[in-house]
Motif scaffolding. Sequence first.
Motif, PDB file in Angstrom:
ATOM      1  N   ASP A 103      16.498 -31.411  -3.889  1.00 28.35           N
ATOM      2  CA  ASP A 103      17.952 -31.178  -3.728  1.00 28.35           C
ATOM      3  C   ASP A 103      18.791 -31.874  -4.802  1.00 28.35           C
ATOM      4  N   MET A 104      18.142 -32.271  -5.915  1.00 29.66           N
ATOM      5  CA  MET A 104      18.914 -32.823  -7.030  1.00 29.66           C
ATOM      6  C   MET A 104      19.394 -31.629  -7.861  1.00 29.66           C
ATOM      7  N   THR A 105      20.624 -31.257  -7.659  1.00 28.91           N
ATOM      8  CA  THR A 105      21.147 -30.036  -8.283  1.00 28.91           C
ATOM      9  C   THR A 105      21.204 -30.168  -9.801  1.00 28.91           C
ATOM     10  N   PHE A 106      21.552 -31.347 -10.280  1.00 23.08           N
ATOM     11  CA  PHE A 106      21.649 -31.583 -11.734  1.00 23.08           C
ATOM     12  C   PHE A 106      20.645 -32.662 -12.126  1.00 23.08           C
ATOM     13  N   ASP A 107      19.691 -32.322 -13.004  1.00 25.13           N
ATOM     14  CA  ASP A 107      18.747 -33.344 -13.448  1.00 25.13           C
ATOM     15  C   ASP A 107      19.437 -34.262 -14.456  1.00 25.13           C
ATOM     16  N   PHE A 108      18.761 -35.352 -14.819  1.00 26.13           N
ATOM     17  CA  PHE A 108      19.396 -36.339 -15.700  1.00 26.13           C
ATOM     18  C   PHE A 108      19.731 -35.766 -17.078  1.00 26.13           C
ATOM     19  N   GLY A 109      18.968 -34.776 -17.528  1.00 28.55           N
ATOM     20  CA  GLY A 109      19.306 -34.138 -18.799  1.00 28.55           C
ATOM     21  C   GLY A 109      20.679 -33.478 -18.735  1.00 28.55           C
ATOM     22  N   VAL A 110      20.940 -32.800 -17.618  1.00 29.22           N
ATOM     23  CA  VAL A 110      22.239 -32.144 -17.432  1.00 29.22           C
ATOM     24  C   VAL A 110      23.347 -33.192 -17.315  1.00 29.22           C
ATOM     25  N   LEU A 111      23.072 -34.275 -16.597  1.00 36.60           N
ATOM     26  CA  LEU A 111      24.095 -35.319 -16.428  1.00 36.60           C
ATOM     27  C   LEU A 111      24.448 -35.972 -17.763  1.00 36.60           C
ATOM     28  N   ILE A 112      23.431 -36.279 -18.559  1.00 38.27           N
ATOM     29  CA  ILE A 112      23.689 -36.913 -19.865  1.00 38.27           C
ATOM     30  C   ILE A 112      24.459 -35.943 -20.766  1.00 38.27           C
ATOM     31  N   ALA A 113      24.041 -34.679 -20.774  1.00 39.55           N
ATOM     32  CA  ALA A 113      24.729 -33.689 -21.614  1.00 39.55           C
ATOM     33  C   ALA A 113      26.187 -33.547 -21.185  1.00 39.55           C
ATOM     34  N   HIS A 114      26.434 -33.629 -19.889  1.00 39.69           N
ATOM     35  CA  HIS A 114      27.814 -33.551 -19.381  1.00 39.69           C
ATOM     36  C   HIS A 114      28.653 -34.701 -19.944  1.00 39.69           C
ATOM     37  N   LEU A 115      28.094 -35.901 -19.881  1.00 35.00           N
ATOM     38  CA  LEU A 115      28.818 -37.084 -20.353  1.00 35.00           C
ATOM     39  C   LEU A 115      29.026 -37.036 -21.869  1.00 35.00           C
ATOM     40  N   ALA A 116      28.035 -36.470 -22.575  1.00 36.22           N
ATOM     41  CA  ALA A 116      28.062 -36.492 -24.045  1.00 36.22           C
ATOM     42  C   ALA A 116      28.722 -35.246 -24.642  1.00 36.22           C
ATOM     43  N   ARG A 117      29.369 -34.441 -23.810  1.00 31.50           N
ATOM     44  CA  ARG A 117      29.970 -33.197 -24.337  1.00 31.50           C
ATOM     45  C   ARG A 117      31.017 -33.479 -25.410  1.00 31.50           C
ATOM     46  N   THR A 118      31.821 -34.524 -25.218  1.00 27.40           N
ATOM     47  CA  THR A 118      32.917 -34.769 -26.156  1.00 27.40           C
ATOM     48  C   THR A 118      32.780 -36.092 -26.900  1.00 27.40           C
ATOM     49  N   ARG A 119      31.668 -36.811 -26.688  1.00 28.35           N
ATOM     50  CA  ARG A 119      31.509 -38.099 -27.376  1.00 28.35           C
ATOM     51  C   ARG A 119      30.039 -38.499 -27.394  1.00 28.35           C
ATOM     52  N   SER A 120      29.687 -39.315 -28.362  1.00 28.01           N
ATOM     53  CA  SER A 120      28.333 -39.845 -28.412  1.00 28.01           C
ATOM     54  C   SER A 120      28.225 -41.026 -27.449  1.00 28.01           C
ATOM     55  N   LEU A 121      27.001 -41.385 -27.078  1.00 27.41           N
ATOM     56  CA  LEU A 121      26.769 -42.506 -26.165  1.00 27.41           C
ATOM     57  C   LEU A 121      25.928 -43.552 -26.883  1.00 27.41           C
ATOM     58  N   VAL A 122      26.240 -44.833 -26.698  1.00 32.16           N
ATOM     59  CA  VAL A 122      25.421 -45.840 -27.371  1.00 32.16           C
ATOM     60  C   VAL A 122      24.218 -46.218 -26.516  1.00 32.16           C
ATOM     61  N   ALA A 123      23.199 -46.710 -27.194  1.00 26.95           N
ATOM     62  CA  ALA A 123      21.975 -47.152 -26.536  1.00 26.95           C
ATOM     63  C   ALA A 123      22.311 -48.149 -25.432  1.00 26.95           C
ATOM     64  N   GLY A 124      21.618 -48.013 -24.312  1.00 28.82           N
ATOM     65  CA  GLY A 124      21.861 -48.907 -23.187  1.00 28.82           C
ATOM     66  C   GLY A 124      22.851 -48.337 -22.191  1.00 28.82           C
ATOM     67  N   SER A 125      23.274 -47.093 -22.405  1.00 26.73           N
ATOM     68  CA  SER A 125      24.135 -46.439 -21.413  1.00 26.73           C
ATOM     69  C   SER A 125      23.312 -46.172 -20.147  1.00 26.73           C
ATOM     70  N   ILE A 126      23.888 -46.509 -19.007  1.00 28.84           N
ATOM     71  CA  ILE A 126      23.205 -46.308 -17.719  1.00 28.84           C
ATOM     72  C   ILE A 126      23.859 -45.116 -17.022  1.00 28.84           C
ATOM     73  N   ILE A 127      23.028 -44.131 -16.656  1.00 31.39           N
ATOM     74  CA  ILE A 127      23.531 -42.923 -16.001  1.00 31.39           C
ATOM     75  C   ILE A 127      22.941 -42.867 -14.599  1.00 31.39           C
ATOM     76  N   GLY A 128      23.780 -42.667 -13.605  1.00 32.70           N
ATOM     77  CA  GLY A 128      23.319 -42.650 -12.214  1.00 32.70           C
ATOM     78  C   GLY A 128      23.262 -41.243 -11.648  1.00 32.70           C
ATOM     79  N   SER A 129      22.404 -41.090 -10.648  1.00 37.90           N
ATOM     80  CA  SER A 129      22.186 -39.775 -10.019  1.00 37.90           C
ATOM     81  C   SER A 129      23.206 -39.473  -8.940  1.00 37.90           C
ATOM     82  N   GLY A 130      23.922 -40.484  -8.471  1.00 37.49           N
ATOM     83  CA  GLY A 130      24.662 -40.336  -7.222  1.00 37.49           C
ATOM     84  C   GLY A 130      23.718 -40.531  -6.045  1.00 37.49           C
ATOM     85  N   THR A 131      24.296 -40.701  -4.865  1.00 34.81           N
ATOM     86  CA  THR A 131      23.511 -40.998  -3.668  1.00 34.81           C
ATOM     87  C   THR A 131      22.468 -39.918  -3.412  1.00 34.81           C
TER      88      THR A 131
END
Lengths: 335, 335
Positions: A235-263
């Motif tokens: 039931d994880m609708t968006f995998d971490f690849g999708v979540l990271i791509a969402h965050l990085a749509r308009t900006r780059s992310l630096v090493a050590g960025s922590i991305i959470g799945s939600g509950t």
Amino acid sequence: MKLASLKHGRDGRLVVVSSDLAWFTDAFLIAPTMQAALDDWERCEPRLRALAESVDHEAVPRGRFHERDAAAPLPRAYQWADGSAYVNHVELVRRARGAEMPDSFWTDPLMYQGGSDHFMGPRDAIPLADESWGCDLEAEIVVVTGDVPQGVTPDEARDHIRLIGLVNDVSLRNLIPGELAKGFGFVQSKPASALSPVFVTPDALGDRWQDGKLHGALSVQLNGKDFGRADAGIDMTFDFGVLIAHLARTRSLVAGSIIGSGTVSNRDADGGPGKPVDQGGLGYSCIAEVRTVETILTGAPATAFLRHGDTVRIEMLDDRHHSIFGAIEQEVVGI
Amino acid sequence: MKLASLKHGRDGRLVVVSSDLAWFTDAFLIAPTMQAALDDWERCEPRLRALAESVDHEAVPRGRFHERDAAAPLPRAYQWADGSAYVNHVELVRRARGAEMPDSFWTDPLMYQGGSDHFMGPRDAIPLADESWGCDLEAEIVVVTGDVPQGVTPDEARDHIRLIGLVNDVSLRNLIPGELAKGFGFVQSKPASALSPVFVTPDALGDRWQDGKLHGALSVQLNGKDFGRADAGIDMTFDFGVLIAHLARTRSLVAGSIIGSGTVSNRDADGGPGKPVDQGGLGYSCIAEVRTVETILTGAPATAFLRHGDTVRIEMLDDRHHSIFGAIEQEVVGI
């Protein structure tokens, strides 16, 4: 490979931990801190892997690894962005509030920018000044990225995942409606979160890591009783690849960025809102969800939010019932 | 005392800059980076101050300070929380959207948690992949805190302010409505911001720093033309002490947290929505505000958002027309 940060100064001291979490050895000569290793991953990774093998084979001096000595793997980080990938959970919580969930939530990830300046260690107490704030746990999966260029695709984003771990995303539920109404996200309703004792590289997770999702039951205990055992891969609708791509749509992310799945949250087999563990269900990864189910079934919530003295335990076990990331185990205390 | 970070690695190299911004000397022996100095401020501050005096008196070897060589003072930070202290601005922007502003906005600060993993240097180009995103500048004041305990009062919070500077909080206006509707704050609509070449200690600002507010006209130029000159000390409903106390209500903040004022905005003398600079008004610190005024006056916005090749300049001058923080000067470029 499993990495941890022993409590030391502001950023901890990087150590390599044995696969069974029993032993550690200092990684200082490779990188003094987890962030330093992530900053220079191409150089550090092979050397850390060699050290990890030596720890497993007793080929280097090693000490007993005690989870209580661990700080958060990143005691302070440059980024913490938390998704809501288990849309089931979002729908339930909204339903209990009497709010409709837009259809777009099934295709457009919900994500907030969280405070990353302080992550609690896995045994740190949760400081709660006011019980009326409605303190809740949220058991989630996190990944740590390397440098991520702007505009990555979900496929590309998965290759930038360096480490995987668990988080207790502490939430102050009674402060959330006011902040949601302002539309600017969470400031006061999301105090510091706690991270698992160790973070693990994707390869060390074997079959449990697939397509940007971590598979396996996430065990949540509340005051020593089983509270949740939802499978993080279901039931994880968006995998971490999708979540990271969402965050990085308009900006780059630096090493050590922590991305959470939600509950983490699973639907019931019959499609219903989900039963407690002691009724044979998969239970819950946060108190808000059981209160939601109670509200749907009986018209009012019955389970209280966390009070001083309450304890929370979050862990994931492998097929041989060994802890993969170590346990987050926290008591709520007054300040 | 004025501090800067010259471009070098991920965190820059800490230098002390002369009061007139003409000279610098390396502060490496005191602290290698700005964050390191903030982490150990009690030890570093007096030594940095002594070095700053030596720079002003030519008592140490010094080099010419070129703003183009400066990285952001904190090229990556552990926290960036941006308030909306100029409630005038918030009311105007909402009015143009046809949305009412709740009365509580005059007493309860609006604030969002921003991405802090990357701050652009003062001369870095603004990378804009898609002009249709509606790229805007936002000229603001920022402060950098030391460690702030949970529950500080506004009075106490002011004593935790270590440094003051300027920011261009780049915003993608056309992505904002969608994110506001989700209620989780800004993720895609707020790419990296740019910081001024130097950050300044409160004492070095003299009368301009009073009661947690920076006083003086914030000069904003768009494509070389005067665009804004609102006074940052006027119409600031919430001073930085209040903003920090708001953020620290439920959690402590670590040293190096950057807190923003929100877009600087002054009411017109006659209480109206504000005139452009070339009509004798104080102008605007973001394009959204002039578009709002245009919408209120004529029914539609006339000024376009930033396009590739557009330039932005943000600066504050002292009474002798010398730059206090140096200038943020950026061109928008395609990627």
